[in-house]
Design a protein around this motif. Structure first.
Motif: not given
Length: 534
Positions: A39, A43, A136, A141
């Motif tokens: 991730p 990102r 996650y 994020f």
């Protein structure tokens, strides 16, 4: 002889079994690292960024070029992170990608550290799921570029791991814990909240009262010494901006602040509730679980009740601990599925699985909707709404329209990417700060607190905007800025909106138009360019 052979065989079998277990654990660990790294890489490769708190980007760059916090720009925090990030930017250059690598490294460290803490609290399966849930998370994020809480989180987790280690000598534990939280508070003072929880926990759970007191004293002395050094460097502005201004900048007066977490937690919330249910139903009251729950409760008490805030980044400190409890809930669902596959306790497991699925559905549709604040302006699951290509194009054009020493009027994230100084640094806070400082100097703290402390923060921004709008108008009219980029509705809090007719009357013209912004330049330029991304 047979007896000796038999004993040797059993010993060999145990060694082989232990070796196999170690190999299995190593494979799981390797795959978990990959799962947590994915991730972070995805990102950074995603073509859009989430723009929020972007002035702190510029603050780090200011420090890298020799400017002083508190004196050359407003800085309502301790400066350690800006010193570190400033050195980093001096080495690797100022760009969204370079600073994002630093921030994502901190997030990755937090996800890795979540595993040993969660394993200590609830076992390996819950630890694996907790680390993944944190890594996650849509909120993680969202704050991918540069957010000070991203750097606080791994320190708090590390402090919790040290707190649960009762094999370390009391004085050693006290010193290590004090050092960890000194660094954390030198980045953001609110790290003192989980530190206080951990000191109480050490005193009560381990009866190490002297150790807890010693840790608090060491921490207080270190922070006081650091503050004395900062006062020597920056004077009264350091004291006012770091300690006093918080009480005079107003507050978010919206009545729903206590329920704000429902707009940012999405899937973590139902799993957290399920985890709490499993903890109480199965009496999973290990010391690790108690500490984790206490930290979550203390963080919410501060940000939800005592100092209510509607800024999602403040909850980044609590997300790893929320994820640990959520991991316990997720583990219960996974085990129910495994038992159903193995046809064990089918009726009971069906009830658990159906109840858990219904709970998650109710939360994600209604209570903590999956489409929430992390989906603003067309973003998906916190993945941003401003194209990286557009930022690069604006930064290139801003560099071409100005010289390195020029002040410009532009959003902070564009100034950071372009390496240009913003004329009004931190417009969101600048006017409020000027008014608070004036009232503090004239009437004293308590009078200023009575007038400003309970005021609406956003209304204060509006009421004090004249402090910076007048400076901007003067700079434009008197040729002090060569380029202007007004804020855009795509930003979360667009404030700087310079009238286009005013720019035209003062010799500015549009030299670049992108999907969300216009660059106005005073210098002669060819016909206006329209970005292909528009």
């Amino acid at each position: 002889m047979r007896r000796v052979v038999s004993m040797t065989s059993r010993g060999s079998s145990r060694r082989v079994s232990a070796t196999a277990d170690d190999a299995g654990a190593a494979r799981i660990g390797a795959w978990l690292i990959v799962a947590l790294l994915i991730p972070r890489v995805v990102r950074m490769l995603y073509p859009e960024v989430w723009v929020e708190d972007d002035f702190y980007l510029e603050s780090a760059w200011f420090v890298s070029v020799g400017m002083r916090p508190y004196l050359d720009f407003i800085h309502p925090h301790m400066p350690l992170l800006e010193w570190i990030a400033g050195c980093y930017l001096k080495l690797f250059g100022a760009s969204h990608l370079s600073i994002e690598i630093l921030n994502e490294a901190a997030i990755f460290a937090a996800s890795i550290l979540t595993y040993p803490l969660a394993r200590r609290a609830a076992g390996r399966p819950a630890a694996i799921l907790a680390s993944i849930l944190y890594a996650y998370s849509s909120l993680v994020f969202r704050y991918h570029v540069y957010e000070r809480e991203s750097f606080i989180a791994p320190l708090i987790i590390l402090g919790a791991i040290v707190t649960l280690d009762d094999t370390t000598a009391a004085i050693g534990q006290a010193a290590i814990l004090a050092a960890i939280f000194f660094v954390a508070c030198a980045i953001k003072l609110t790290a003192v909240i989980p530190f206080a929880v951990m000191l109480v926990f050490i005193a009560v759970a381990y009866r190490r009262i002297a150790g807890a007191v010693a840790s608090g004293v060491i921490f207080a002395l270190a922070l006081a010494a650091f503050s004395a050094i900062l006062y020597r460097l920056y004077g009264n502005e350091f004291i006012f901006q770091t300690f006093v201004f918080h009480f005079l900048k107003g507050r978010d007066t919206a009545g729903s602040i206590a329920t704000y977490p429902r707009m940012i937690l999405d899937v973590l919330a139902p799993l957290f509730v399920l985890g709490c249910w499993r903890i109480f139903a199965d009496r999973i009251f290990s010391r690790g679980v108690i500490l984790v729950l206490a930290i979550v409760a203390a963080e919410y008490a501060f940000y939800g009740v005592l100092s209510p805030t509607a800024w999602g980044h403040n909850y980044l400190e609590a997300i790893p601990f929320i994820a640990i409890v959520a991991g316990i809930g997720a583990t219960a669902l996974v085990r129910a599925i495994e038992d159903l596959i193995a046809r064990e306790q089918a009726q009971h497991r069906w009830k658990l699985l159906a109840g858990g699925a219904a709970l998650i559905a109710i939360f994600l549709i209604w209570i903590t909707p999956i489409v929430n604040e992390n989906w603003l302006h067309g973003a998906v699951y916190g993945f941003g709404f401003v194209p990286r290509a557009e930022i690069s194009q604006l930064a290139d054009a801003l560099r071409a329209a100005s010289k390195p020493g020029d002040d410009v009027i532009a959003p902070s994230f564009v100034c950071f990417e372009a390496g240009r100084r913003e004329l009004i640094r931190y417009p969101e806070t600048y006017g409020v700060y000027r008014e608070a400082k004036a009232e503090y100097d004239r009437d004293g703290f308590f009078a200023a607190r009575r007038h400003l402390g309970a005021a609406d923060f956003f209304q204060l921004i509006y009421d004090t905007r004249h402090f910076w709008t007048e400076q901007m108008r003067d700079a434009i009219a008197n040729g002090k800025v060569p380029a202007v980029i007004s804020d855009s509705p795509v930003q979360l809090l667009p404030l700087v909106l310079v009238p286009e007719d005013f720019l035209s009357r003062n010799g500015f013209r549009v030299v670049l138009t992108t999907a969300h912004f216009k660059l106005w330049s005073r210098t002669p330029a060819p016909a206006a360019v329209t970005s292909s991304s528009e």
